[in-house]
Design a protein around this motif. Structure first.
Motif, PDB file in Angstrom:
ATOM      1  N   ARG A   1      35.041  37.390  37.605  1.00  0.00           N
ATOM      2  CA  ARG A   1      35.699  37.096  38.870  1.00  0.00           C
ATOM      3  C   ARG A   1      35.923  35.605  39.076  1.00  0.00           C
ATOM      4  O   ARG A   1      36.423  35.193  40.136  1.00  0.00           O
ATOM      5  CB  ARG A   1      34.890  37.642  40.060  1.00  0.00           C
ATOM      6  CG  ARG A   1      34.449  39.098  39.966  1.00  0.00           C
ATOM      7  CD  ARG A   1      35.542  40.024  39.472  1.00  0.00           C
ATOM      8  NE  ARG A   1      36.758  39.936  40.257  1.00  0.00           N
ATOM      9  CZ  ARG A   1      37.974  40.212  39.790  1.00  0.00           C
ATOM     10  NH1 ARG A   1      38.147  40.578  38.530  1.00  0.00           N
ATOM     11  NH2 ARG A   1      39.021  40.097  40.582  1.00  0.00           N
ATOM     12  N   PHE A   2      35.562  34.787  38.084  1.00  0.00           N
ATOM     13  CA  PHE A   2      35.686  33.333  38.214  1.00  0.00           C
ATOM     14  C   PHE A   2      36.394  32.755  36.992  1.00  0.00           C
ATOM     15  O   PHE A   2      36.277  33.265  35.879  1.00  0.00           O
ATOM     16  CB  PHE A   2      34.296  32.697  38.358  1.00  0.00           C
ATOM     17  CG  PHE A   2      33.603  33.037  39.652  1.00  0.00           C
ATOM     18  CD1 PHE A   2      33.729  32.216  40.761  1.00  0.00           C
ATOM     19  CD2 PHE A   2      32.833  34.196  39.755  1.00  0.00           C
ATOM     20  CE1 PHE A   2      33.109  32.541  41.962  1.00  0.00           C
ATOM     21  CE2 PHE A   2      32.199  34.527  40.949  1.00  0.00           C
ATOM     22  CZ  PHE A   2      32.345  33.696  42.051  1.00  0.00           C
ATOM     23  N   HIS A   3      37.115  31.671  37.241  1.00  0.00           N
ATOM     24  CA  HIS A   3      37.780  30.939  36.161  1.00  0.00           C
ATOM     25  C   HIS A   3      37.723  29.459  36.518  1.00  0.00           C
ATOM     26  O   HIS A   3      38.148  29.074  37.609  1.00  0.00           O
ATOM     27  CB  HIS A   3      39.229  31.391  36.005  1.00  0.00           C
ATOM     28  CG  HIS A   3      39.895  30.866  34.770  1.00  0.00           C
ATOM     29  ND1 HIS A   3      40.146  31.650  33.661  1.00  0.00           N
ATOM     30  CD2 HIS A   3      40.343  29.628  34.451  1.00  0.00           C
ATOM     31  CE1 HIS A   3      40.735  30.913  32.727  1.00  0.00           C
ATOM     32  NE2 HIS A   3      40.870  29.686  33.190  1.00  0.00           N
ATOM     33  N   ALA A   4      37.180  28.662  35.633  1.00  0.00           N
ATOM     34  CA  ALA A   4      37.031  27.226  35.888  1.00  0.00           C
ATOM     35  C   ALA A   4      38.260  26.475  35.380  1.00  0.00           C
ATOM     36  O   ALA A   4      38.756  26.743  34.281  1.00  0.00           O
ATOM     37  CB  ALA A   4      35.773  26.695  35.212  1.00  0.00           C
ATOM     38  N   TYR A   5      38.720  25.527  36.196  1.00  0.00           N
ATOM     39  CA  TYR A   5      39.851  24.666  35.821  1.00  0.00           C
ATOM     40  C   TYR A   5      39.405  23.211  35.906  1.00  0.00           C
ATOM     41  O   TYR A   5      38.961  22.749  36.965  1.00  0.00           O
ATOM     42  CB  TYR A   5      41.036  24.886  36.767  1.00  0.00           C
ATOM     43  CG  TYR A   5      41.703  26.231  36.638  1.00  0.00           C
ATOM     44  CD1 TYR A   5      42.817  26.418  35.819  1.00  0.00           C
ATOM     45  CD2 TYR A   5      41.207  27.329  37.338  1.00  0.00           C
ATOM     46  CE1 TYR A   5      43.433  27.660  35.718  1.00  0.00           C
ATOM     47  CE2 TYR A   5      41.814  28.580  37.232  1.00  0.00           C
ATOM     48  CZ  TYR A   5      42.923  28.737  36.419  1.00  0.00           C
ATOM     49  OH  TYR A   5      43.523  29.962  36.298  1.00  0.00           O
ATOM     50  N   ILE A   6      39.525  22.505  34.815  1.00  0.00           N
ATOM     51  CA  ILE A   6      39.277  21.073  34.803  1.00  0.00           C
ATOM     52  C   ILE A   6      40.639  20.410  34.995  1.00  0.00           C
ATOM     53  O   ILE A   6      41.479  20.411  34.088  1.00  0.00           O
ATOM     54  CB  ILE A   6      38.636  20.603  33.481  1.00  0.00           C
ATOM     55  CG1 ILE A   6      37.497  21.540  33.071  1.00  0.00           C
ATOM     56  CG2 ILE A   6      38.171  19.161  33.614  1.00  0.00           C
ATOM     57  CD1 ILE A   6      36.372  21.609  34.068  1.00  0.00           C
ATOM     58  N   LEU A   7      40.860  19.854  36.173  1.00  0.00           N
ATOM     59  CA  LEU A   7      42.160  19.298  36.533  1.00  0.00           C
ATOM     60  C   LEU A   7      42.103  17.791  36.328  1.00  0.00           C
ATOM     61  O   LEU A   7      41.607  17.045  37.167  1.00  0.00           O
ATOM     62  CB  LEU A   7      42.496  19.648  37.982  1.00  0.00           C
ATOM     63  CG  LEU A   7      42.445  21.141  38.322  1.00  0.00           C
ATOM     64  CD1 LEU A   7      42.741  21.361  39.800  1.00  0.00           C
ATOM     65  CD2 LEU A   7      43.425  21.927  37.445  1.00  0.00           C
TER      66      LEU A   7
ATOM     67  N   THR B   1      39.762  26.446  31.714  1.00  0.00           N
ATOM     68  CA  THR B   1      41.025  25.811  31.364  1.00  0.00           C
ATOM     69  C   THR B   1      40.955  24.319  31.648  1.00  0.00           C
ATOM     70  O   THR B   1      40.491  23.915  32.724  1.00  0.00           O
ATOM     71  CB  THR B   1      42.191  26.416  32.176  1.00  0.00           C
ATOM     72  OG1 THR B   1      42.336  27.788  31.834  1.00  0.00           O
ATOM     73  CG2 THR B   1      43.502  25.696  31.902  1.00  0.00           C
ATOM     74  N   TRP B   2      41.390  23.528  30.692  1.00  0.00           N
ATOM     75  CA  TRP B   2      41.554  22.083  30.911  1.00  0.00           C
ATOM     76  C   TRP B   2      43.042  21.779  30.951  1.00  0.00           C
ATOM     77  O   TRP B   2      43.795  22.173  30.065  1.00  0.00           O
ATOM     78  CB  TRP B   2      40.881  21.286  29.787  1.00  0.00           C
ATOM     79  CG  TRP B   2      41.175  19.808  29.823  1.00  0.00           C
ATOM     80  CD1 TRP B   2      40.712  18.894  30.717  1.00  0.00           C
ATOM     81  CD2 TRP B   2      41.985  19.070  28.893  1.00  0.00           C
ATOM     82  NE1 TRP B   2      41.166  17.639  30.416  1.00  0.00           N
ATOM     83  CE2 TRP B   2      41.965  17.704  29.298  1.00  0.00           C
ATOM     84  CE3 TRP B   2      42.736  19.411  27.763  1.00  0.00           C
ATOM     85  CZ2 TRP B   2      42.644  16.705  28.611  1.00  0.00           C
ATOM     86  CZ3 TRP B   2      43.420  18.406  27.074  1.00  0.00           C
ATOM     87  CH2 TRP B   2      43.365  17.078  27.512  1.00  0.00           C
ATOM     88  N   ARG B   3      43.454  21.070  32.011  1.00  0.00           N
ATOM     89  CA  ARG B   3      44.841  20.684  32.165  1.00  0.00           C
ATOM     90  C   ARG B   3      44.906  19.217  32.524  1.00  0.00           C
ATOM     91  O   ARG B   3      44.203  18.760  33.402  1.00  0.00           O
ATOM     92  CB  ARG B   3      45.508  21.531  33.258  1.00  0.00           C
ATOM     93  CG  ARG B   3      46.997  21.276  33.420  1.00  0.00           C
ATOM     94  CD  ARG B   3      47.314  20.098  34.335  1.00  0.00           C
ATOM     95  NE  ARG B   3      47.115  20.378  35.733  1.00  0.00           N
ATOM     96  CZ  ARG B   3      46.490  19.555  36.556  1.00  0.00           C
ATOM     97  NH1 ARG B   3      45.955  18.425  36.115  1.00  0.00           N
ATOM     98  NH2 ARG B   3      46.351  19.835  37.838  1.00  0.00           N
TER      99      ARG B   3
END
Length: 626
Positions: A142-148, A178-180
């Motif tokens: 239920r979670f997704h980490a994004y490194i912005l 995800t790294w963006r």
């Protein structure tokens, strides 16, 4: 029924004690207190009649009062709730008491970590305990980490790519990451999050916002998300953020005072602000659909420091969310997350001036249609918070001149005013202190009553030296803003480091001159008033040694060895801080701080690294800048 429709329904707290009544009571208390203090000040200046200088002093004094008086009454109300209410949190946020700690989570939540030119290994160390906890909870899907990333330094960007690819691989199949990276930081942090919203926002129901120095336990994130999911009226739920145990003497003293003050202040303000609560930009949960629909910030007209993109975006987003019909509330619990405070006075000033510039942009939003009255108050209060500093500087300079060369000061009202204001300045700290000391075992986590009181006195004395230094820093900066000179957005120096005396003198000589001149003037003209003048002027006069000493490693070690300002988390660290400490001690000692080199014109296009994402999320392997 839609969330928009539910948002208009009154809460249980509103039915039991109407929020409008709370706000009317609070406004009446503040107005009456300010009027009384202004009357007392006028009486102190009245010998020989009120001259033009006296009227100017009263105007300046009036400008300083909102922050003091509002803080005082927030603290008083907070103290009463902390001491009288069986459950202080449920009193200000009833929804928190109704949510089961094991309630299922149906929605999808994005964990947003905004970074710019930070050491990647620090981000990984701070984020990994949270991801471990979420994955272990059985709710990792239920979670997704994004490194912005808004990193401009190519070497750091390459290190980010490698570090976050490794972290994504470690959570392969358990939790998506995800790294963006953007090639520029248009819009600063707000633009960074807006880019996420435009690209990935439709994939998630909620977002948890984190700063580069944020540390949150998984239990805290799960609790916040469960509360938001259970109450469709909630648009933003802000968690209380406290300082991590620090080795820097400056950070140690500062955050102890803040820790005491936040307890009563936040509870008191939450009682009357209610659904128009604060948003501090991190350690909070956003309901994404209304956030995307209603909280996007366009660049302001103009090219100067008060034009362009908004630096202090968070409170603007809060008032826009409230205007859209959704509540903004704070959960005043001290177990929801940690942050790092600046390790030196110089870094503290730099951070505060960036906030000052951002808050000065708020005047353009005061006239927005359909804002709630409390929302307009919050924007105005944020502006006056910094405009009070020039008023205090004016009083510091003109007050001694009036005493020395004017028609005299009435000693009785003047002394009464002084002894009323002094405890009012520290009302939040004193209220929290009293609430703990009057409860059985209330001071136990802080080492017992005597140690709590001794550390509180040290921290408040430090703050009394620090605050007047900041008054002049704000004043000089506001003058610079008037000439079109602002401050940039650079990575903070988060590691402990010494401040040479020469550096402190170069940056703090105006404070030194002001403080020394005021003390000398009072000593020569009205020596009996010197102890009272020192309450304000001593800090600026000692700014240079204060900056150097509080940054010195030996000073931090001395405070730690003596147990001065030791936080409960230092005595008994929670699991998330133990994991962080273990990761820090095992990391390579050869890691270097982030580079400060300027961005290269040949910056590579932004790219994205992703592990197999959480259930229901499409796989992403590359991205381009919007």
């Amino acid at each position: 029924m839609s969330a928009e429709a539910v948002a208009a329904e009154p809460s249980d707290a509103q039915r039991s004690f109407p929020v409008a009544g709370r706000r009317a009571l609070f406004a009446g208390l503040v107005a009456a207190t300010m009027a009384g203090l202004l009357g007392l000040a006028a009486a102190a200046l009245s010998p020989g009649g009120l001259s033009l200088l006296d009227h100017l002093l009263l105007v300046l004094f009036g400008l300083t009062l909102p922050w003091t008086v509002i803080g005082f009454w927030n603290a008083v109300i907070g103290f009463l709730i902390l001491r009288v209410a069986g459950d202080a949190v449920a009193t200000v946020l009833p929804a928190a008491a109704r949510v089961s700690p094991t309630a299922p989570i149906a929605g999808s939540t994005a964990i947003l970590v905004c970074i710019r030119n930070e050491a990647p290994e620090r981000i990984v160390r701070g984020l990994r305990p949270l991801l471990d906890g979420l994955a272990a909870s059985g709710l990792g899907d239920r979670f997704h980490a994004y490194i912005l990333s808004d990193t401009s330094d190519l070497a750091i960007a390459a290190a980010e790519r490698a570090a976050f690819a490794q972290l994504a691989a470690a959570f392969d199949g358990r939790l998506g990451l995800t790294w963006r990276r953007r090639t520029d930081n248009a819009g600063f942090k707000a633009g960074n999050i807006a880019d996420f919203c435009n690209t990935y926002g439709h994939l998630h129901d909620y977002a948890v916002t984190l700063d580069a120095d944020s540390v949150m336990p998984a239990e805290a994130v799960l609790r916040l998300v469960r509360i938001v999911e259970a109450d469709p009226k909630l648009g933003i739920l802000q968690g209380l953020v406290i300082g991590r145990p620090a080795t820097s003497g400056f950070a140690r003293l500062f955050q102890y005072s803040m820790r005491l003050g936040m307890r009563s202040y936040t509870v008191g303000s939450a009682w009357w602000q209610a659904d128009c609560g604060p948003y501090w930009g991190h350690n909070a949960v956003l309901r994404l659909k209304p956030f995307i629909a209603h909280c996007e910030l366009s660049a302001l007209p103009g090219t100067g420091p008060l034009g362009g993109h908004v630096l202090s975006h968070d409170q603007i987003e809060a008032v826009l969310m409230r205007r859209a019909g959704f509540e903004v509330r704070v959960l005043p619990e001290e177990t929801l997350g940690f942050e790092e405070n600046p390790p030196t006075l110089m870094e503290f000033v730099r951070r505060d001036l960036r906030w000052c510039q951002g808050n000065m942009q708020y005047w353009r939003f005061l006239g927005l249609p359909r804002l709630k009255p409390v929302s307009r108050y919050q924007l105005l209060f944020a502006i006056l918070m910094f405009f009070g500093s020039p008023a205090w500087v004016g009083l510091t300079v003109l007050g001694p001149l009036a005493a020395a060369f004017g028609d005299g000061i009435a000693a009785g009202p003047a002394l009464a005013l002084f002894w009323i204001l002094l405890p009012m300045w520290f009302a939040p700290q004193l209220a929290s202190l009293l609430a703990m000391l009057t409860r059985p075992s209330g001071a136990r986590d802080f080492g017992g009553g005597p140690r709590l009181v001794a550390s509180a006195v040290a921290a408040m004395a430090f703050m009394q030296l620090l605050v007047p230094i900041m008054w002049l820093a704000h004043t000089i900066f506001l003058i610079r803003l008037g000439f079109g000179r602002g401050i940039g957005w650079a990575a903070q120096a988060r590691d402990d480091h010494a401040v040479p005396l020469a550096t402190a003198l170069r940056l703090l000589w105006p404070q030194t001159v002001l403080g020394a001149a005021v003390l000398l003037l009072v000593f020569v003209t009205v020596p009996a008033a010197l102890p009272y003048a020192a309450v304000i002027a001593l800090g600026p006069a000692l700014a240079v040694p204060l900056a150097a000493i509080t940054a010195a490693p030996w000073f931090g070690r001395l405070l730690a060895a003596g147990g001065v300002c030791r936080l409960p988390e230092e005595r008994d660290p929670p699991a998330v801080l133990r994991a962080l400490a273990a990761a820090s001690s095992s990391s390579s000692s050869s890691s270097s701080p982030p580079s400060s080199s300027p961005p290269s014109s040949s910056s590579s296009p932004p790219s994205l690294v992703a592990s197999p994402p959480a259930v229901g999320l499409p796989s992403c392997s590359s991205a381009s800048a919007p």
